[in-house]
Design a protein around this motif. Structure first.
Motif, PDB file in Angstrom:
ATOM      1  N   PHE A 150      11.284   1.710  11.802  1.00 38.79           N
ATOM      2  CA  PHE A 150      11.378   2.207  13.173  1.00 38.79           C
ATOM      3  C   PHE A 150      10.551   1.338  14.105  1.00 38.79           C
ATOM      4  O   PHE A 150       9.604   0.667  13.694  1.00 38.79           O
ATOM      5  N   ILE A 151      10.950   1.348  15.367  1.00 38.31           N
ATOM      6  CA  ILE A 151      10.240   0.651  16.440  1.00 38.31           C
ATOM      7  C   ILE A 151       9.878   1.677  17.494  1.00 38.31           C
ATOM      8  O   ILE A 151      10.646   2.593  17.771  1.00 38.31           O
ATOM      9  N   LYS A 152       8.706   1.530  18.095  1.00 38.11           N
ATOM     10  CA  LYS A 152       8.240   2.469  19.108  1.00 38.11           C
ATOM     11  C   LYS A 152       8.316   1.833  20.496  1.00 38.11           C
ATOM     12  O   LYS A 152       7.968   0.665  20.684  1.00 38.11           O
ATOM     13  N   ILE A 153       8.756   2.641  21.466  1.00 37.10           N
ATOM     14  CA  ILE A 153       8.705   2.269  22.877  1.00 37.10           C
ATOM     15  C   ILE A 153       7.576   3.075  23.514  1.00 37.10           C
ATOM     16  O   ILE A 153       7.650   4.304  23.564  1.00 37.10           O
ATOM     17  N   PRO A 154       6.517   2.435  23.987  1.00 34.89           N
ATOM     18  CA  PRO A 154       5.415   3.186  24.596  1.00 34.89           C
ATOM     19  C   PRO A 154       5.814   3.771  25.944  1.00 34.89           C
ATOM     20  O   PRO A 154       6.771   3.315  26.584  1.00 34.89           O
ATOM     21  N   SER A 155       5.069   4.769  26.381  1.00 36.56           N
ATOM     22  CA  SER A 155       5.352   5.422  27.663  1.00 36.56           C
ATOM     23  C   SER A 155       5.434   4.422  28.807  1.00 36.56           C
ATOM     24  O   SER A 155       6.275   4.540  29.702  1.00 36.56           O
TER      25      SER A 155
ATOM     26  N   ARG B 174      21.307   9.820  18.173  1.00 40.46           N
ATOM     27  CA  ARG B 174      20.899  10.420  16.900  1.00 40.46           C
ATOM     28  C   ARG B 174      19.911   9.535  16.149  1.00 40.46           C
ATOM     29  O   ARG B 174      19.406   9.924  15.082  1.00 40.46           O
ATOM     30  N   ASP B 175      19.613   8.357  16.682  1.00 39.32           N
ATOM     31  CA  ASP B 175      18.566   7.491  16.130  1.00 39.32           C
ATOM     32  C   ASP B 175      17.292   7.549  16.974  1.00 39.32           C
ATOM     33  O   ASP B 175      16.352   6.790  16.721  1.00 39.32           O
ATOM     34  N   LEU B 176      17.279   8.426  17.973  1.00 43.19           N
ATOM     35  CA  LEU B 176      16.181   8.470  18.945  1.00 43.19           C
ATOM     36  C   LEU B 176      15.259   9.645  18.682  1.00 43.19           C
ATOM     37  O   LEU B 176      15.701  10.784  18.543  1.00 43.19           O
ATOM     38  N   ILE B 177      13.958   9.366  18.629  1.00 33.55           N
ATOM     39  CA  ILE B 177      12.935  10.406  18.541  1.00 33.55           C
ATOM     40  C   ILE B 177      12.095  10.345  19.810  1.00 33.55           C
ATOM     41  O   ILE B 177      11.571   9.281  20.165  1.00 33.55           O
ATOM     42  N   LEU B 178      12.000  11.473  20.490  1.00 36.10           N
ATOM     43  CA  LEU B 178      11.217  11.567  21.718  1.00 36.10           C
ATOM     44  C   LEU B 178       9.862  12.200  21.425  1.00 36.10           C
ATOM     45  O   LEU B 178       9.777  13.180  20.683  1.00 36.10           O
TER      46      LEU B 178
ATOM     47  N   SER C 139       0.815  -1.225   0.000  1.00 37.08           N
ATOM     48  CA  SER C 139       0.000   0.000   0.000  1.00 37.08           C
ATOM     49  C   SER C 139       0.843   1.266   0.000  1.00 37.08           C
ATOM     50  O   SER C 139       0.287   2.370  -0.015  1.00 37.08           O
ATOM     51  N   GLY C 140       2.169   1.118   0.039  1.00 38.96           N
ATOM     52  CA  GLY C 140       3.039   2.292   0.010  1.00 38.96           C
ATOM     53  C   GLY C 140       3.070   3.070   1.305  1.00 38.96           C
ATOM     54  O   GLY C 140       3.176   4.295   1.311  1.00 38.96           O
ATOM     55  N   ILE C 141       2.977   2.356   2.416  1.00 42.57           N
ATOM     56  CA  ILE C 141       2.957   2.990   3.736  1.00 42.57           C
ATOM     57  C   ILE C 141       3.965   2.251   4.624  1.00 42.57           C
ATOM     58  O   ILE C 141       4.201   1.058   4.436  1.00 42.57           O
ATOM     59  N   LEU C 142       4.588   2.960   5.564  1.00 48.29           N
ATOM     60  CA  LEU C 142       5.552   2.322   6.465  1.00 48.29           C
ATOM     61  C   LEU C 142       4.830   1.545   7.565  1.00 48.29           C
ATOM     62  O   LEU C 142       3.846   2.016   8.134  1.00 48.29           O
ATOM     63  N   TYR C 143       5.360   0.375   7.871  1.00 44.96           N
ATOM     64  CA  TYR C 143       4.864  -0.449   8.974  1.00 44.96           C
ATOM     65  C   TYR C 143       5.746  -0.226  10.201  1.00 44.96           C
ATOM     66  O   TYR C 143       6.972  -0.106  10.102  1.00 44.96           O
ATOM     67  N   SER C 144       5.124  -0.190  11.371  1.00 46.31           N
ATOM     68  CA  SER C 144       5.877  -0.191  12.617  1.00 46.31           C
ATOM     69  C   SER C 144       5.038  -0.808  13.717  1.00 46.31           C
ATOM     70  O   SER C 144       3.839  -1.052  13.548  1.00 46.31           O
TER      71      SER C 144
ATOM     72  N   GLN D 293      11.675   5.223  18.392  1.00 43.74           N
ATOM     73  CA  GLN D 293      10.784   6.289  18.848  1.00 43.74           C
ATOM     74  C   GLN D 293      10.314   5.946  20.255  1.00 43.74           C
ATOM     75  O   GLN D 293      10.017   4.782  20.547  1.00 43.74           O
ATOM     76  N   LEU D 294      10.217   6.965  21.108  1.00 43.64           N
ATOM     77  CA  LEU D 294       9.931   6.712  22.523  1.00 43.64           C
ATOM     78  C   LEU D 294       9.090   7.838  23.101  1.00 43.64           C
ATOM     79  O   LEU D 294       9.430   9.004  22.939  1.00 43.64           O
ATOM     80  N   SER D 295       7.986   7.489  23.750  1.00 42.45           N
ATOM     81  CA  SER D 295       7.090   8.489  24.339  1.00 42.45           C
ATOM     82  C   SER D 295       7.445   8.770  25.793  1.00 42.45           C
ATOM     83  O   SER D 295       7.850   7.865  26.537  1.00 42.45           O
ATOM     84  N   PHE D 296       7.256  10.041  26.189  1.00 45.30           N
ATOM     85  CA  PHE D 296       7.573  10.492  27.544  1.00 45.30           C
ATOM     86  C   PHE D 296       6.324  10.657  28.414  1.00 45.30           C
ATOM     87  O   PHE D 296       6.345  11.396  29.387  1.00 45.30           O
ATOM     88  N   GLY D 297       5.225   9.981  28.089  1.00 48.12           N
ATOM     89  CA  GLY D 297       4.059  10.040  28.962  1.00 48.12           C
ATOM     90  C   GLY D 297       4.358   9.427  30.319  1.00 48.12           C
ATOM     91  O   GLY D 297       5.177   8.516  30.431  1.00 48.12           O
ATOM     92  N   MET D 298       3.738   9.905  31.353  1.00 44.92           N
ATOM     93  CA  MET D 298       3.871   9.449  32.751  1.00 44.92           C
ATOM     94  C   MET D 298       5.328   9.184  33.136  1.00 44.92           C
ATOM     95  O   MET D 298       5.654   8.172  33.762  1.00 44.92           O
ATOM     96  N   THR D 299       6.215  10.120  32.760  1.00 41.28           N
ATOM     97  CA  THR D 299       7.649   9.978  32.997  1.00 41.28           C
ATOM     98  C   THR D 299       8.180  11.226  33.681  1.00 41.28           C
ATOM     99  O   THR D 299       7.924  12.348  33.215  1.00 41.28           O
TER     100      THR D 299
END
Length: 294
Positions: free
Chosen positions: A117-122, A168-172, A93-98, A143-149
């Protein structure tokens, strides 16, 4: 000054354990909503939960797919082979999977299929053993979320990535963990704090929202979050705890459209009088000056 917005549709477990619904979520996200990526979730309930948590009843029985919370979570899980199929459908479908990974086994399995990319939930961002394993074994973007942190935990997380040469590979992601979140609890100015504290230390700062509507996301983008993640479902009335805090396809489509419009408009004039203005200047300003002379 602004990067092109990148939109992630967080499907999570809104497929309700049904691969046909997951396929439909992918196709609609790609072809109707026109998002950049879609994200699912992977967890091993018996690894993630204590025996007491696993055998306890779901706190909201009306949303449960099993007689215990553990059974509920098991029902919603896809196997790694099914995730391989989800990734294939995304590519078609031309979309990125994660996928968000919630435990070590899930991190290892999803790494084996090599998403971009892989996501780390809060909820799991202080699972330092898993973060270390990903730093050592996964070469893609994290990728990593800062909820409840709290602030100390934030710093420990960023320092771990810095010590491993992976910052440099980390997105917050700026995030408030609630489903849904009241506007007064979104706290968008946390984006400014995060950019000041971490903007030069990590790859980028994004925004993960659990609020209603799409106005807040536009504001988040103008505050510097060029990656926007929103929960996504085909029907907000479906059974489950995340649907009510999700956007339906038309809302996701409008979010993508509006972010693109804002991106195109965030610029300075490249001349004092733009070509489109010159036409009006020749017509309107000339007549106005004649009127003053008379």
């Amino acid at each position: 000054m602004y990067n092109k917005p990148f939109v992630i549709a967080e499907a999570g477990c809104n497929h309700m354990g049904n691969m046909e619904i997951a396929h439909e979520l992918i196709q609609i996200a790609a072809h109707f909503c026109k998002v950049d990526a879609i994200k699912f979730q992977k967890r091993y309930p018996k690894e993630l939960l204590t025996a007491e948590q696993y055998n306890a009843p779901h706190p909201h029985p009306e949303n449960s797919y099993g007689t215990t919370y553990g059974q509920h979570r098991e029902f919603l899980e896809f196997t790694v082979e099914q995730h391989v199929q989800l990734k294939k459908w995304c590519e078609e479908s031309g979309i990125l999977y994660s996928t968000s990974v919630w435990d070590m086994t899930s991190a290892k399995e999803i790494t084996s299929i090599n998403p971009k990319f892989i996501k780390i939930p809060s909820a799991c961002n202080t699972h330092f053993a898993m973060l270390q394993w990903l730093c050592d074994n996964y070469e893609g973007e994290i990728q990593l979320s800062f909820g409840m942190t709290n602030r100390q935990e934030e710093e420990e997380i960023v320092e771990l990535f810095e010590k491993n040469g992976r910052a440099r590979d980390l997105i917050l992601f700026c995030c408030t963990s609630g489903y849904p979140v009241a506007f007064s609890d979104v706290c968008l100015l946390e984006l400014s704090r995060m950019r000041e504290m971490y903007g030069k230390r990590v790859k980028s700062i994004g925004f993960s929202g659990h609020h209603l509507g799409i106005a807040v996301d536009i504001a988040a983008y103008t505050l510097g979050a060029n990656i926007i993640e929103r929960h996504y479902t085909l029907d907000r009335t479906w059974k489950g705890t995340d649907h009510a805090a999700s956007l339906e396809p038309d809302g996701m489509r409008k979010l993508v459209r509006n972010l693109k419009a804002v991106y195109e408009s965030l610029a300075y004039k490249n001349s004092e009088i733009l070509p489109v203005e010159q036409i009006q200047r020749d017509k309107l300003k000339y007549k106005a000056s004649l009127k003053r002379e008379v």
